[in-house]
Design an enzyme around this catalytic site. Structure first.
Site, PDB file in Angstrom:
ATOM      1  N   GLY A   1       0.813  -1.217   0.000  1.00 60.06           N
ATOM      2  CA  GLY A   1       0.000   0.000   0.000  1.00 60.06           C
ATOM      3  C   GLY A   1       0.846   1.266   0.000  1.00 60.06           C
TER       4      GLY A   1
ATOM      5  N   ALA B   1       3.013   5.741  -8.172  1.00 63.22           N
ATOM      6  CA  ALA B   1       4.433   6.026  -8.411  1.00 63.22           C
ATOM      7  C   ALA B   1       4.830   5.601  -9.821  1.00 63.22           C
ATOM      8  CB  ALA B   1       5.291   5.328  -7.362  1.00 63.22           C
TER       9      ALA B   1
ATOM     10  N   SER C   1       1.031   1.953  -7.927  1.00 62.80           N
ATOM     11  CA  SER C   1       0.390   2.353  -9.191  1.00 62.80           C
ATOM     12  C   SER C   1       0.612   3.844  -9.444  1.00 62.80           C
ATOM     13  CB  SER C   1      -1.115   2.107  -9.145  1.00 62.80           C
ATOM     14  OG  SER C   1      -1.383   0.797  -8.790  1.00 62.80           O
TER      15      SER C   1
ATOM     16  N   GLY D   1       1.692   2.749  -2.643  1.00 57.69           N
ATOM     17  CA  GLY D   1       1.306   3.583  -3.787  1.00 57.69           C
ATOM     18  C   GLY D   1       2.059   3.246  -5.057  1.00 57.69           C
TER      19      GLY D   1
ATOM     20  N   ASP E   1      -1.081  10.735  -3.075  1.00 57.20           N
ATOM     21  CA  ASP E   1       0.014   9.813  -3.386  1.00 57.20           C
ATOM     22  C   ASP E   1       0.813  10.302  -4.596  1.00 57.20           C
ATOM     23  OD1 ASP E   1      -2.293   9.424  -4.853  1.00 57.20           O
ATOM     24  OD2 ASP E   1      -2.382   7.260  -4.553  1.00 57.20           O
TER      25      ASP E   1
HETATM   26  O1  PMV Z   1      -4.971   3.226   0.674  1.00 57.35           O
HETATM   27  P1  PMV Z   1      -4.053   4.327   0.317  1.00 57.35           P
HETATM   28  O2  PMV Z   1      -2.732   4.218   0.988  1.00 57.35           O
HETATM   29  O3  PMV Z   1      -3.948   4.548  -1.126  1.00 57.35           O
HETATM   30  O4  PMV Z   1      -4.685   5.653   0.946  1.00 57.35           O
HETATM   31  C1  PMV Z   1      -5.980   6.061   0.618  1.00 57.35           C
HETATM   32  C2  PMV Z   1      -6.274   7.369   1.286  1.00 57.35           C
HETATM   33  C3  PMV Z   1      -7.662   7.893   1.026  1.00 57.35           C
HETATM   34  O5  PMV Z   1      -7.770   9.168   1.640  1.00 57.35           O
HETATM   35  C4  PMV Z   1      -8.737   6.974   1.630  1.00 57.35           C
HETATM   36  C5  PMV Z   1      -7.948   8.006  -0.468  1.00 57.35           C
HETATM   37  C6  PMV Z   1      -7.224   9.145  -1.156  1.00 57.35           C
HETATM   38  O6  PMV Z   1      -7.005   9.054  -2.365  1.00 57.35           O
HETATM   39  O7  PMV Z   1      -6.874  10.143  -0.509  1.00 57.35           O
END
Ligand code: PMV
Length: 321
Positions: A108, A114, A112, A110, A155
């Protein structure tokens, strides 16, 4: 120049997940686990992709049908990224792309986003060197929305700009914070979280309890603003307390889990200044803050109840290798 290798960092959300999807600020840090992409310009108008980390090998198609037909899951973001870039900056040749990652896509961090940033960043260097970072951000964020429909772009911001950012979607505020010494520890649940499913679950809860959820988002916004101050003052004790507050609110949104709670509570009991889940929830990673002697016992607690992942945060953004 017809070939280039670039890299972009993964990320960890520190404060404000979910609320950031609805216009509230968040704090995100880039991590020293990176995605890499080598992009080569070729003369034949053919798209060729190898992304062994996501089981894509020797995937090829003519450049003029990018974004069309059945696309393997692991190729979606990269193919759409190329398609979006070429719509804005036409080019008649072909491309060979190879992506590879320092980290597992399951964490998790990120991957995709990156890889999207790497591909757009590499194409910018090769075909339009004057392209600004903000345009790389905008095109990359558009790509993520095209594929996944939802997301705040936090991200993407971490992958492009790096460091630690105070971020408001859709990139209206991207403010770098000085967080070089952030004493962060990471625990991994071993469970893959699905971001879009979780955003949808929270949305359902918000439809039933609109005012309550809005109040939670407002409180999260206030935590992110106080968090920005705490980071700038290097007041890790306060930041830890804000992590704990934020975790309570995420519990109210229904996105924590037994495994996350176990890691979070054991980190706190081992002496962490604060701990919370990081990202969409129900899996992936949690973050804890420690100072001084407690670091060792918190690491042991994370190892006992999940997996401790050693990373450095505040990493450099998109760069040419
Ligand atoms: O699951 P992750 O690490 O991609 O984080 C998602 C964070 C959210 O706020 C739920 C979604 C977003 O794009 O901000």
């Amino acid at each position: 120049m017809s070939t280039i290798t670039v890299s972009a960092p993964g990320k960890l959300m520190l404060l404000g997940e979910h609320a950031v999807v609805y216009g509230k600020p968040c704090i995100v840090t880039a991590i020293d686990q990176r995605m890499h992409a080598t992009v080569t310009l070729t003369s034949e108008p053919l798209f060729h992709l190898d992304a062994p980390d996501v089981q894509v090998e020797n995937y090829e198609k003519p450049m003029n049908i990018l974004g069309e037909g059945d696309i393997p899951k692991g190729a979606k973001f990269v193919e759409q990224a190329v398609h979006n870039f070429l719509k804005k900056h036409p080019y008649s040749g072909g491309l060979t792309i190879r992506t590879f990652s320092d980290f597992h896509a399951q964490f998790g961090f990120g991957s995709s986003s990156a890889s999207t940033v790497c591909v757009i960043g590499a194409l910018a260097k090769l075909l339009n060197p004057s392209m600004e970072k903000k345009e790389i951000f905008d095109l990359s964020y558009q790509t993520v929305l095209d594929i996944q429909g939802k997301g705040s772009g936090f991200d993407i911001a971490a992958a492009v700009f790096g460091g630690t950012l105070f971020y408001v979607s859709p990139g209206t505020t991207i403010e770098p914070l000085d967080a070089l010494e952030l004493p962060l520890l990471i625990g991994y649940t071993g469970v893959k979280a699905d971001t879009v499913t979780l955003i949808n679950e929270v949305k359902k809860r918000a439809e039933k309890y609109p005012q309550d959820i809005e109040r939670i988002y407002e409180e999260m916004a206030s935590l992110a603003m106080r968090g920005r101050e705490a980071v700038e003052k290097k007041d890790w004790k306060t930041l830890g307390e804000l992590f704990d507050f934020n975790q309570g609110l995420l519990e109210s949104l229904g996105v924590s889990s037994l495994k996350l709670a176990l890691l979070i509570h054991s980190a706190r009991e081992a002496g962490a200044l604060g701990a919370k889940l990081s990202g969409a929830g129900k899996g992936d990673c949690m973050v804890a803050l420690t100072e001084g002697n407690e670091k060792k016992s918190v690491i042991e607690a994370l190892q006992t109840h999940g997996q401790y992942i050693e990373i450095a945060c505040h990493a450099e953004g998109l760069r040419t290798e």
